[in-house]
Design an enzyme around this catalytic site. Structure first.
Site, PDB file in Angstrom:
ATOM      1  N   LYS A   1      49.001  32.539  44.390  1.00 52.20           N
ATOM      2  CA  LYS A   1      49.256  33.777  45.134  1.00 52.20           C
ATOM      3  C   LYS A   1      48.059  34.707  44.966  1.00 52.20           C
ATOM      4  CE  LYS A   1      50.970  37.859  44.157  1.00 52.20           C
ATOM      5  NZ  LYS A   1      50.275  38.723  45.110  1.00 52.20           N
TER       6      LYS A   1
ATOM      7  N   VAL B   1      50.570  44.096  34.149  1.00 54.88           N
ATOM      8  CA  VAL B   1      51.219  42.940  34.794  1.00 54.88           C
ATOM      9  C   VAL B   1      51.087  41.711  33.895  1.00 54.88           C
ATOM     10  CG1 VAL B   1      51.229  41.429  36.808  1.00 54.88           C
ATOM     11  CG2 VAL B   1      50.891  43.882  37.116  1.00 54.88           C
ATOM     12  N   GLY B   2      49.938  41.570  33.227  1.00 52.34           N
ATOM     13  CA  GLY B   2      49.755  40.448  32.304  1.00 52.34           C
ATOM     14  C   GLY B   2      50.834  40.452  31.221  1.00 52.34           C
TER      15      GLY B   2
ATOM     16  N   GLU C   1      40.080  51.856  31.757  1.00 53.58           N
ATOM     17  CA  GLU C   1      39.365  51.134  32.816  1.00 53.58           C
ATOM     18  C   GLU C   1      39.487  51.940  34.113  1.00 53.58           C
ATOM     19  OE1 GLU C   1      41.105  47.409  34.158  1.00 53.58           O
ATOM     20  OE2 GLU C   1      39.171  46.437  33.895  1.00 53.58           O
TER      21      GLU C   1
ATOM     22  N   GLU D   1      43.600  36.648  32.021  1.00 58.95           N
ATOM     23  CA  GLU D   1      42.272  37.259  32.194  1.00 58.95           C
ATOM     24  C   GLU D   1      42.508  38.690  32.641  1.00 58.95           C
ATOM     25  OE1 GLU D   1      39.459  36.118  31.436  1.00 58.95           O
ATOM     26  OE2 GLU D   1      39.579  33.943  31.480  1.00 58.95           O
TER      27      GLU D   1
ATOM     28  N   CYS E   1      35.999  43.216  36.188  1.00 60.40           N
ATOM     29  CA  CYS E   1      36.614  43.318  34.856  1.00 60.40           C
ATOM     30  C   CYS E   1      35.550  43.364  33.764  1.00 60.40           C
ATOM     31  CB  CYS E   1      37.545  42.141  34.639  1.00 60.40           C
ATOM     32  SG  CYS E   1      36.731  40.572  34.956  1.00 60.40           S
TER      33      CYS E   1
ATOM     34  N   GLY F   1      44.315  39.749  36.256  1.00 62.39           N
ATOM     35  CA  GLY F   1      44.758  41.045  36.772  1.00 62.39           C
ATOM     36  C   GLY F   1      44.828  42.081  35.674  1.00 62.39           C
ATOM     37  N   SER F   2      45.732  43.029  35.853  1.00 66.94           N
ATOM     38  CA  SER F   2      45.800  44.174  34.941  1.00 66.94           C
ATOM     39  C   SER F   2      46.575  43.839  33.661  1.00 66.94           C
ATOM     40  CB  SER F   2      46.468  45.338  35.657  1.00 66.94           C
ATOM     41  OG  SER F   2      47.778  44.962  36.037  1.00 66.94           O
TER      42      SER F   2
HETATM   43  P1  NAD Z   1      47.283  43.593  39.259  1.00 65.40           P
HETATM   44  O1  NAD Z   1      47.658  43.215  37.875  1.00 65.40           O
HETATM   45  O2  NAD Z   1      47.953  44.760  39.867  1.00 65.40           O
HETATM   46  O3  NAD Z   1      47.539  42.392  40.265  1.00 65.40           O
HETATM   47  C1  NAD Z   1      47.017  41.104  40.037  1.00 65.40           C
HETATM   48  C2  NAD Z   1      47.867  40.088  40.757  1.00 65.40           C
HETATM   49  O4  NAD Z   1      49.170  40.083  40.154  1.00 65.40           O
HETATM   50  C3  NAD Z   1      48.098  40.397  42.239  1.00 65.40           C
HETATM   51  O5  NAD Z   1      48.135  39.193  42.963  1.00 65.40           O
HETATM   52  C4  NAD Z   1      49.461  41.054  42.236  1.00 65.40           C
HETATM   53  O6  NAD Z   1      50.148  40.963  43.475  1.00 65.40           O
HETATM   54  C5  NAD Z   1      50.164  40.256  41.150  1.00 65.40           C
HETATM   55  N1  NAD Z   1      51.316  40.934  40.545  1.00 65.40           N
HETATM   56  C6  NAD Z   1      51.581  42.265  40.496  1.00 65.40           C
HETATM   57  N2  NAD Z   1      52.748  42.479  39.865  1.00 65.40           N
HETATM   58  C7  NAD Z   1      53.228  41.265  39.510  1.00 65.40           C
HETATM   59  C8  NAD Z   1      54.407  40.832  38.819  1.00 65.40           C
HETATM   60  N3  NAD Z   1      55.318  41.704  38.368  1.00 65.40           N
HETATM   61  N4  NAD Z   1      54.583  39.506  38.600  1.00 65.40           N
HETATM   62  C9  NAD Z   1      53.658  38.602  39.042  1.00 65.40           C
HETATM   63  N5  NAD Z   1      52.543  38.965  39.706  1.00 65.40           N
HETATM   64  C10 NAD Z   1      52.318  40.274  39.935  1.00 65.40           C
HETATM   65  O7  NAD Z   1      45.702  43.755  39.247  1.00 65.40           O
HETATM   66  P2  NAD Z   1      44.768  44.238  40.430  1.00 65.40           P
HETATM   67  O8  NAD Z   1      44.946  45.713  40.567  1.00 65.40           O
HETATM   68  O9  NAD Z   1      44.983  43.375  41.622  1.00 65.40           O
HETATM   69  O10 NAD Z   1      43.307  43.886  39.836  1.00 65.40           O
HETATM   70  C11 NAD Z   1      42.622  44.717  38.971  1.00 65.40           C
HETATM   71  C12 NAD Z   1      42.802  44.308  37.532  1.00 65.40           C
HETATM   72  O11 NAD Z   1      42.416  42.941  37.352  1.00 65.40           O
HETATM   73  C13 NAD Z   1      41.893  45.092  36.609  1.00 65.40           C
HETATM   74  O12 NAD Z   1      42.593  45.488  35.460  1.00 65.40           O
HETATM   75  C14 NAD Z   1      40.798  44.085  36.243  1.00 65.40           C
HETATM   76  O13 NAD Z   1      40.161  44.342  35.042  1.00 65.40           O
HETATM   77  C15 NAD Z   1      41.558  42.816  36.231  1.00 65.40           C
HETATM   78  N6  NAD Z   1      40.634  41.673  36.390  1.00 65.40           N
HETATM   79  C16 NAD Z   1      40.403  40.823  35.351  1.00 65.40           C
HETATM   80  C17 NAD Z   1      39.490  39.769  35.489  1.00 65.40           C
HETATM   81  C18 NAD Z   1      39.189  38.808  34.363  1.00 65.40           C
HETATM   82  O14 NAD Z   1      38.714  37.705  34.644  1.00 65.40           O
HETATM   83  N7  NAD Z   1      39.390  39.149  33.121  1.00 65.40           N
HETATM   84  C19 NAD Z   1      38.849  39.591  36.694  1.00 65.40           C
HETATM   85  C20 NAD Z   1      39.101  40.482  37.719  1.00 65.40           C
HETATM   86  C21 NAD Z   1      40.018  41.521  37.566  1.00 65.40           C
END
Ligand code: NAD
Length: 474
Positions: free
Chosen positions: A178, A235-236, A378, A253, A287, A231-232
């Site tokens: 996704k 959510v992680g 961040e 990540e 990130c 992601g964030s």
């Molecule tokens: P996010 O956590 O909001 O979303 C990431 C993904 O998770 C999206 O596809 C989103 O739809 C999905 N998601 C949201 N809520 C969810 C849930 N409850 N259950 C399952 N999936 C869910 O992050 P974002 O705003 O899209 O991206 C920015 C963040 O990602 C920043 O914190 C950035 O540092 C991080 N990031 C990390 C890396 C890495 O490799 N370490 C790389 C790029 C971005």
């Protein structure tokens, strides 16, 4: 041959074909370059995830037993197909994110490299023979998890999807992925191209929609046996709770607030230019951005001057893309008020750029103390904070005084000192006298709140397989 997808209305890719959302609902996006409408995207539901998982399940056994040479040829075939479609992929990425074309091309090239790199590793030995006893033949073997869920964010969408999908496939898994609902185009196109080059139906499935509906349904689905999440932190953590309940492995990540440490014996010109690149690349929406620039006091003023001229060469709308959404755009600007309230000294920027779209001026704050919010949180915008330090010990203490630990950079001509500092920074990847996080071969991942598990490199394949031990009495 499958029809090319239209940019206006995006559907899922399930079982080797386009699939409309079962609820017939679409999400509207905004074009970050103009503030006008962007593509609309299928709002998937649990039923759509179930359909994708069912397709993946049907293909899993066949893919697991696929001949290694043939699997390698498909990986290389997809890489070649993506290269043929390099311009289209880059344009799609730009249409979703607004990033300048050179950045979009770099991302597409990096994504292709994952399929080439992991495609070249299909013959990697998958186990060992262990000398346990003379009358026993004992060996280990690596086996795939089966269905791997891949959930990715919006900042480098194709790169993050390819980064997880390529090693997972080579390890013998099938995929339900996704992408972010804001940036779905290139992930769908990659899956479509995979089908076109001959990947069996059901091996790569993409379900579009929100995290709450689709993301969570993937993590909760009983047939999904491993999840790779980028992601964030918030959510992680939420996904981590579900994975803990289900006892499935997770690669997380997450975010970063990485330190870029400049000692007084560094090549100051290069360090200043690279430091600016470190927090303005992709408009700071990376990130691994080097957002905390720690500078030794003896070169502090001269370094700031050089940074100032480097940052003046970064022009919103030319070599600096927009912030992804109106909400993020507002959020980045809210930090300018926080910085002012906390007493940081504005050196450059500190405001939105004039005109349409969600552009922010590249921004530098000086005289920042590491406990300010702009040094701890961040921001995910083109904002660098400069923090003075006196000694090597100070630099290490400040660098590690963070909830995050994704990368660190050290600038010094004294290689002993650079290595000492590299050794003591709590982060998954350290750069010395260079800043470049795009290599495919280097394992990548965080310490502390930046996550766990590793993507990239040979290491990543091990995160997509179980290890089984077989003991035979002879
Ligand atoms: P996010 O956590 O909001 O979303 C990431 C993904 O998770 C999206 O596809 C989103 O739809 C999905 N998601 C949201 N809520 C969810 C849930 N409850 N259950 C399952 N999936 C869910 O992050 P974002 O705003 O899209 O991206 C920015 C963040 O990602 C920043 O914190 C950035 O540092 C991080 N990031 C990390 C890396 C890495 O490799 N370490 C790389 C790029 C971005």
């Amino acid at each position: 041959m499958n029809k090319p997808i239209t940019l206006a209305k995006l559907n899922h890719w399930i079982d080797g074909a386009t699939a409309e959302p079962s609820d017939a609902i679409y999400l509207d996006n905004v074009n970050p370059m103009t503030g006008g409408p962007g593509p609309s995207v299928a709002a998937g539901s649990r039923a759509d995830v179930d359909a994708a998982v069912a397709a993946a399940k049907r293909s899993a056994d066949g893919w697991r037993r696929f001949n290694a040479a043939e699997r390698g040829r498909l990986m290389m075939g997809l890489a070649a197909k993506m290269r043929e479609n390099r311009e289209t992929l880059a344009e799609m990425e730009r249409a979703d994110t607004g990033k300048p074309m050179p950045m979009a091309y770099a991302e597409v090239d990096g994504s292709i490299a994952y399929f080439e790199f992991y495609g070249s590793l299909v013959y990697l030995p998958k186990g060992d023979v262990l000398d346990v006893a003379p009358d026993q033949h004992v060996f280990t073997k690596r086996e795939p998890y089966g269905i791997v869920g891949v959930i990715t964010p919006w900042n480098l969408p194709l790169n993050q999807a390819a980064r997880a999908i390529a090693p997972a496939l080579v390890a013998g898994n099938v995929i339900v992925a996704k992408p972010s609902e804001i940036t779905s185009q290139t992930t769908i196109e990659m899956a479509r191209l995979a089908t076109e080059v001959g990947f069996p139906n059901g091996v790569i499935n993409i379900v579009l929609g929100t995290g709450k509906e689709v993301g969570e349904a993937i993590v909760r689905n009983p047939d999904v046996r491993k999840v790779a999440f980028t992601g964030s932190v918030g959510v992680g953590r939420a996904i981590g709770h579900i994975a803990a309940d289900r006892i499935i492995p997770l690669t997380l990540e997450l975010g970063g607030k990485s330190a870029n440490i400049v000692f007084d014996d560094a090549d100051i010109d290069t360090a200043a230019t690279e430091a600016v690149k470190g927090f303005t690349l992709n408009a700071g929406q990376v990130c691994s951005a080097g957002t905390r620039v720690l500078v030794q006091r003896s070169v502090y003023d001269v370094f700031l001057e050089k940074m100032k001229s480097a940052v003046q060469a970064i022009v919103p709308g030319e070599n600096l893309g927009p912030i992804i959404t109106p909400a993020q755009f507002q959020r980045v600007q809210s930090f300018f008020k926080v910085a002012e309230g906390d007493g940081a000294r504005l050196v450059h920027g500190g405001a939105a750029a004039e005109g349409d779209g969600f552009y922010i001026q590249p921004t530098v704050y000086a005289d920042v103390s590491n406990d300010m919010r702009i040094a701890q949180e961040e921001i995910f915008g083109p904002v660098g904070v400069v923090i003075p330090f006196d000694t090597e010990e100070d630099a290490i203490r400040i660098a590690n005084d963070s909830d995050y630990g994704l990368i660190g950079t050290v600038w010094s001509q004294n290689i002993s000192r650079a290595l000492r500092v590299a050794d003591r920074i709590d982060a998954g990847q350290i750069f010395v006298n260079v800043w470049n996080t795009m290599s495919v071969q280097t394992p990548f991942g965080g310490y502390k709140n930046s996550g766990y598990g590793r993507e990239k490199g040979i290491e990543a394949i091990h995160h997509y397989s179980h290890l089984k031990t077989v003991t035979v009495k002879i």
